[in-house]
Design a protein around this motif. Sequence first.
Motif, short mmCIF file in Angstrom:
data_model
loop_
_atom_site.label_atom_id
_atom_site.label_comp_id
_atom_site.label_asym_id
_atom_site.label_seq_id
_atom_site.Cartn_x
_atom_site.Cartn_y
_atom_site.Cartn_z
N LEU A 21 0.88 -1.15 0.05
CA LEU A 21 -0.01 -0.19 0.04
C LEU A 21 0.86 1.04 -0.06
CD1 LEU A 21 -3.06 0.41 0.01
CD2 LEU A 21 -2.97 0.78 2.41
N GLY A 22 1.94 1.43 0.81
CA GLY A 22 2.82 2.59 0.75
C GLY A 22 3.51 2.84 -0.48
N GLY A 23 3.98 1.62 -1.08
CA GLY A 23 4.78 1.89 -1.95
C GLY A 23 3.88 2.58 -3.36
N MET A 24 2.70 1.68 -3.54
CA MET A 24 1.84 2.15 -4.58
C MET A 24 1.50 3.44 -4.47
SD MET A 24 1.71 -0.35 -6.65
CE MET A 24 0.05 0.03 -7.62
N SER A 28 1.39 6.69 -6.98
CA SER A 28 0.57 7.62 -7.22
C SER A 28 0.60 9.05 -7.13
CB SER A 28 -0.69 7.19 -6.48
OG SER A 28 -2.01 7.82 -6.72
N GLY A 29 1.05 9.21 -5.77
CA GLY A 29 1.58 10.56 -5.14
C GLY A 29 2.59 11.50 -6.07
N LEU A 30 3.33 10.54 -6.74
CA LEU A 30 4.59 11.00 -7.68
C LEU A 30 3.80 11.57 -8.93
CD1 LEU A 30 7.53 8.63 -7.10
CD2 LEU A 30 7.61 11.07 -6.81
N ARG A 31 3.11 11.04 -9.33
CA ARG A 31 2.12 11.00 -10.68
C ARG A 31 1.30 12.22 -10.46
NH1 ARG A 31 6.04 9.00 -13.78
NH2 ARG A 31 5.96 6.80 -14.44
N ALA A 284 11.58 14.58 10.15
CA ALA A 284 10.16 14.84 10.10
C ALA A 284 9.51 15.03 8.84
CB ALA A 284 9.76 16.42 10.81
N THR A 285 10.11 14.99 7.60
CA THR A 285 9.57 14.99 6.30
C THR A 285 9.67 13.53 5.76
OG1 THR A 285 11.55 15.58 5.25
CG2 THR A 285 10.08 17.30 6.25
N ALA A 286 10.16 12.39 6.60
CA ALA A 286 9.92 11.15 6.03
C ALA A 286 11.31 10.63 5.27
CB ALA A 286 8.83 10.82 5.17
N MET A 287 12.36 11.52 5.32
CA MET A 287 13.61 11.06 4.66
C MET A 287 14.44 10.52 5.69
SD MET A 287 12.83 12.47 1.65
CE MET A 287 14.61 12.19 0.92
N ALA A 288 14.94 9.53 5.06
CA ALA A 288 15.94 8.62 6.05
C ALA A 288 17.46 9.01 5.89
CB ALA A 288 15.87 6.89 5.74
N ALA A 289 17.66 9.46 4.56
CA ALA A 289 18.87 9.86 4.16
C ALA A 289 18.85 10.91 2.93
CB ALA A 289 19.71 8.63 3.71
N PRO A 290 19.77 11.52 2.43
CA PRO A 290 19.70 12.33 1.48
C PRO A 290 18.99 11.43 0.11
CG PRO A 290 21.85 13.02 2.54
CD PRO A 290 21.11 11.92 3.13
N GLY A 291 17.88 11.80 -0.37
CA GLY A 291 17.40 11.11 -1.64
C GLY A 291 17.03 9.84 -1.32
N VAL A 325 4.95 11.37 0.56
CA VAL A 325 6.39 11.13 0.13
C VAL A 325 6.42 11.67 -1.46
CG1 VAL A 325 8.25 9.35 -0.32
CG2 VAL A 325 7.25 9.60 1.91
N GLY A 326 5.27 11.21 -2.03
CA GLY A 326 5.26 11.65 -3.58
C GLY A 326 5.44 12.99 -3.75
N ALA A 327 4.52 13.60 -2.70
CA ALA A 327 4.99 15.20 -3.09
C ALA A 327 6.01 15.78 -2.39
CB ALA A 327 3.76 15.66 -2.19
N ARG A 328 6.56 15.25 -1.58
CA ARG A 328 7.63 15.62 -0.79
C ARG A 328 8.86 15.38 -1.69
NH1 ARG A 328 12.15 17.51 0.85
NH2 ARG A 328 13.37 16.95 2.52
N LEU A 329 9.19 14.48 -2.57
CA LEU A 329 10.28 14.28 -3.52
C LEU A 329 10.19 15.44 -4.53
CD1 LEU A 329 10.36 10.69 -3.70
CD2 LEU A 329 11.91 11.98 -2.52
#
Length: 424
Positions: A21-24, A28-31, A284-291, A325-329
Motif C-alpha cells: 500500500l505505501g509503495g503504490m 500515485s503521489g509522484l504522478r 520529520a519529512t520522512a527522509m531517512a538519508a539524502p535522496g 512522500v510522492g509530494a515531498r520528493l
Amino acid sequence: MVTPAVSGGDLARVAIVGASLGGMSTASGLRGHGFDGEIVMVEAEAELPPDRPPLSKQVLTGEWPLERARQPGSATLDELGVDLRFGRRAVRLDVATRTLTLDDHETVSADAVVLATGSAARRPPIPGIDRPGVHLLRTGADAAALRAGLAATPQRVLIVGAGFIGLEVAGSARELGLPVTVVEAFATPASRVLPPAIGMALAAAAVDAGVDLRTDTSVEALLGPGVEGAAGGDGDAPVAGALLSDGTTLAADLVLVAVGAVPASGWLSDTPGIDLDDGVLADATAMAAPGVAVVGDLARWWHRGAGGFVRVEHWDNAIEMGRYVGARLMARDDAEPYTPVPWMWSNQFGAKFQLAGHVSPDDALTWIDGTPEDRAWVGVTHDGTTVKSVMGYNRNPKVMRIRMRMDGPDGLALVDLLAAESTQ
C-alpha cells in the motif's frame, strides 16, 4: 533539521522497494504531483500484495474470494506507468549512490529511493510452531491457507495473541460457528497499546461472543497428536493442542499465531547511512538519508506533534504517507513536516472499534460518551491538558469528529472538548 531530497526537476528515475500500500501510494503521489520520469518498483512477491483489512474478515468467512481483496487504486496501475518487477528482492542499498542490488545481482540506480517493504508477522520461538495447521496471517497466501483450514471445520481454533488481528480472526471464526480459544500473555487485549480499561472492554465483547479468552497465559509449546509432554511426539505431525503456562493442555487442531508485526528491515542491517531502531529512522519529512525516503510500516519518523519518533502500522497511514512522500520528493527541501493524526479501525464481533491519535497504556483515560457496559462508548486519553487520542466502540461519527478537531497546529484542549460535550 530536514534531510535533503534530490527532488523536483532533478528527478528522472525513482526506485521504490515494495509494491504494498505505501509503495503504490508513493507512485500515485509522484504522478499526481507531476513526475513524468521513470518509476522502478521492486516487489518480492510474485503478484501485487493484497489489501490486508479484508484478510482477517471477509476473506476468512468466505464472503469474499481472495481476488477481491485488491489494493485501492490497483485498477489504475497501468496508468501509473510503473516498471514493476515482481519476484525480485532488494538485498542491498548503497545510500551514497542511491543504488539497489537485487537478489539476482542486478543493480538499479535512481535519483531517489523509497523504502516501502512494510512489516512481517512476528514469529515467536514457540516449540512446534512449524507444525501443519499452525498459521500466521500477513500475506494473501497466509489468508488462503487459513481460510482453507477454517473451512475444514476444525474441532477447536486456538489464537495466540489478543491483539487486533487475533480478535478479528476470533470474530470471523465465531461467525463460522467454530469454537475459539484466545490465549493472551498479558492481562488485557492489546495491552502494549491500549489502556487497561479499553482492553477490558474489548475482552468483554469477545467473551460475550462465545470466545474462551484466557489472559495472563502464554503458550509454552504446540503439540502433536497424543499431546503427551512438551515435545508432543513427532515434530512434523499436525498440531493437535497446546501446552499452556498454567500447566494445562488445550486441544486445538487449528492455530493462528497473532502476536504482532516487525519491520521488514533486515536487508538494511549494517547499511551505512541508514539508522534502524524498530524501523527505519527518518526526519520529520520522512527522509531517512539524502535522496532516500521511507513510508508505511517500515518508517519510524520524527512526529513533531507527538514530540518523538513514531511508527504507525495502520492502513490509513500507509496511504497518506505514500502520498506525502510522492509530494515531498517533488517539493525540494521546503516541505512541511508529516504530522498526521493516526487513525485505525478494527471490526470485531459485529462492532467497530476506532482509534485516532497517539495512545499509550499508561495514559489517563476519560469517558465522554457511554461506558463499556453500554457496548457503545467514546473515551479520550490525555495529559491533563491536551487530548492525545480518542477511542470509540460503535460510535463512528463522534470519533471522526473529534479526530478532525485534533488535527490542528495546537491539537485539541481537553477542557474545550469536555465543554463541547457537556452541551450536547
